[in-house]
Design an enzyme around this catalytic site. Structure first.
Site, PDB file in Angstrom:
ATOM      1  N   LYS A 281     -82.129 -46.220  -9.333  1.00 31.87           N
ATOM      2  CA  LYS A 281     -82.255 -45.971 -10.608  1.00 31.87           C
ATOM      3  C   LYS A 281     -83.510 -46.006 -11.349  1.00 31.87           C
ATOM      4  O   LYS A 281     -84.440 -46.723 -10.939  1.00 31.87           O
ATOM      5  CB  LYS A 281     -81.322 -47.153 -11.275  1.00 31.87           C
ATOM      6  CG  LYS A 281     -79.684 -47.014 -10.892  1.00 31.87           C
ATOM      7  CD  LYS A 281     -79.073 -48.224 -11.641  1.00 31.87           C
ATOM      8  CE  LYS A 281     -77.441 -48.102 -11.373  1.00 31.87           C
ATOM      9  NZ  LYS A 281     -77.006 -46.982 -11.711  1.00 31.87           N
ATOM     10  N   ARG A 355     -67.731 -48.176  -5.231  1.00 39.17           N
ATOM     11  CA  ARG A 355     -66.396 -47.639  -4.550  1.00 39.17           C
ATOM     12  C   ARG A 355     -66.668 -48.223  -2.898  1.00 39.17           C
ATOM     13  O   ARG A 355     -65.532 -48.280  -2.476  1.00 39.17           O
ATOM     14  CB  ARG A 355     -66.182 -46.114  -4.595  1.00 39.17           C
ATOM     15  CG  ARG A 355     -67.456 -45.305  -4.149  1.00 39.17           C
ATOM     16  CD  ARG A 355     -67.742 -44.069  -4.684  1.00 39.17           C
ATOM     17  NE  ARG A 355     -67.979 -43.938  -6.215  1.00 39.17           N
ATOM     18  CZ  ARG A 355     -68.158 -42.825  -6.791  1.00 39.17           C
ATOM     19  NH1 ARG A 355     -67.706 -41.832  -6.315  1.00 39.17           N
ATOM     20  NH2 ARG A 355     -68.865 -42.787  -8.172  1.00 39.17           N
TER      21      ARG A 355
END
Ligand code: BES
Ligand code: MN
Ligand code: ZN
Length: 506
Positions: A281, A355
């Site tokens: 990020k 996920r």
């Protein structure tokens, strides 16, 4: 914190601060009118002279109240009578307790149950008062050398006009007290820094919660060796680049009359820090990725509330905990992993890691043959783009379950909004090399993330809550919100009725 209920004449109530809500228009509410009469029209005069304007959330502290037995009187504006909905009520209550928390007052009395809010009874209002009290006295200063003085508030007396409302008020305050404690637990876990709140720390918290529950809660921890043995390679792939070992945490609460009654399962995303991994990020604001375990924190908070209320349901609370770091051993874009369910996944972006831990936890949930499974996750930045910071995103494979959750969110005033989980979105996840890819491109990022999870939730009614926009606040007020503990607790309390055996009257 104590929340006693009293029907006494408010003018006689001895307290450090008596709180009286006032509408901008129309007559004074019953408690205010009684106080006004007993105090030579103190309230009426303050309004007439323009010293107090009853706009929503406006608070006036009157340090002396002649004719009354209280040390102080606090007026709070409710705004226009016709606009007094749940949100307005909460705003007024929050304004009051924010003003009271710094005062040297140990006990206050409030007359909020008088306030007419459409479709909401005394229990709901009492509950909102208790929740707001806990929110206002919450502090997180463990890491500050100089701590602000601890709030002195210990008791909030709920004044009610009708004796017949006493039980409802007591029940509401009890639930609000429990939710308030759960919210505080969730906020603290969320606010803890990533170097303290690691997957093993969360596992220890679960063990402690179980040890302190007097046998009401059990905790089982699966370490990396156990997860390897099990075949939870997707969960393990996320923590591969981290020095902190991953954990699957399973807590069980058995409150139903039948031990084998199908449990409700909560599954929390517990990424204790999300750097994005090899798909790193950008640096700005990355500190906020310590909040990437707020789903897990809300599961702990809800378990805390449930232990305080003890509803007659069975509950399994699962936390999938890992730290997402870049490293020589970290999972790389293009890597293919084998999930616990047996489906292979091409990891096209290591920043779509939530996920990957949740899918194995959902497969693990199958073994409990659940009545319902709800997962809670700070899953996608796209949820913030779609819904901002007010609504939690809700996606489900079962419309009845979705409605139950929306309904619980309305009652708890911790609201969610239903997004579509149509088959058409599924094809965005197709991969040239594996059974599915872990990202679905830019369009509908929140929906495709839920589509990914849905592939692992085909054995039970399942709902997914994307709390990316609601779990914490950024900026000056940076901190975890404690959402959606209110929604989840209400959802579970509502399930108590589902389990009740109906007696046929013949
Ligand atoms: N934890 C983030 C989601 C997130 C980002 C929550 C910002 C709150 C604020 C999640 O793991 C993530 O990085 N998701 C990616 C998914 C993408 C790579 C498909 C995202 O939202 O950008
Ligand atoms: Mn991520
Ligand atoms: Zn994440």
């Amino acid at each position: 914190m104590e929340f006693p209920v009293q029907t006494a004449n408010p003018a006689k109530v001895e307290t450090a601060c008596l709180v009286v809500p006032v509408f901008k228009d129309g007559e004074l509410l019953p408690a205010a009118a009684k106080l006004d009469n007993a105090s030579e029209r103190l309230i009426g005069q303050l309004i007439e002279r323009g010293d107090f304007e009853a706009t929503l959330g406006n608070v006036l502290m009157v340090p002396f109240a002649p004719g009354l037995n209280t040390d102080r009187l606090m007026l709070v504006g409710l705004g226009e009578r016709g606009k007094c909905q749940e949100g307005a009520f909460r705003k007024a209550v929050d304004a009051v307790f924010t003003a009271i928390a710094p005062l040297p007052a140990e006990d206050v009395a409030v007359a909020f149950t008088d306030v007419p809010v459409a479709d909401r009874g005394c229990d709901w209002k009492a509950r909102m008062v208790a929740e707001a009290t806990h929110r206002a006295v919450y502090r997180f200063d463990d890491f500050k050398s100089e701590k602000a003085p601890a709030p002195s508030l210990e008791k909030v007396t709920l004044l009610i006009s009708e004796q017949g409302d006493a039980d409802a008020a007591r029940r509401g305050a009890h639930v609000g007290d429990a939710i308030g404690q759960g919210v505080a637990t969730t906020r603290t876990l969320g606010n803890l820094p990533g170097n303290v709140c690691t997957p093993s720390y969360l596992a220890e918290r679960a063990e402690r919660l179980a040890a302190e529950s007097g046998g009401e809660l059990t905790a089982e921890i699966l370490d990396e060796a156990a997860l390897e043995e099990l075949g939870a390679h997707s969960l393990l792939s996320v923590g591969r680049g981290s020095a902190e070992p991953s954990r699957l945490i399973v807590m069980r609460y058995q409150g139903a009359e039948e031990a084998d009654e199908a449990p409700h399962v909560l599954v929390g995303k517990g990424i204790t820090f999300d750097t994005g991994g090899i798909s790193l990020k950008p640096g700005e604001g990355m500190d906020e990725m310590k909040f990437d375990m707020c789903g897990a924190a809300s599961v702990f908070g809800t378990v805390t509330s449930v232990l305080a209320i003890k509803p007659r349901i069975n509950l399994v609370a699962i936390v999938a905990a890992a730290e997402n770091m870049p490293d020589g051993r970290a999972t790389k874009p293009g890597d293919i992993i084998q999930t616990l369910k047996g489906l292979s996944v091409e990891v096209l972006n290591t920043d779509a890691e939530g996920r990957l831990v949740l899918c194995d936890a959902l497969t693990y949930a199958e073994r409990f043959e659940p009545a319902s499974v709800v997962d809670i996750a700070t899953l996608t930045g796209a949820a913030i783009i779609a819904l901002g910071h007010h609504a939690t995103g809700l996606l489900s494979n079962d419309d009845d379950l979705a409605l139950d959750i929306l309904d619980a969110g309305e009652t708890a005033w911790d609201r969610a909004w239903h997004l579509p989980l149509w088959d058409e979105y599924q094809e965005q996840l197709s991969s040239n090399f594996a059974d599915l890819a872990n990202i679905g491109g830019r369009p509908a990022g929140t929906i495709t993330a839920a589509c990914f999870l849905s592939r692992f939730a085909d054995k039970f009614p399942w709902a997914h809550l994307d709390i990316a926009g609601t779990a914490w606040t950024s900026g000056k007020q940076k901190g975890a919100s404690g959402r959606p503990v209110g929604l989840l607790t209400q959802y579970l309390l509502d399930r108590e009725a589902d389990g009740e055996v109906e007696v046929a009257d013949d």
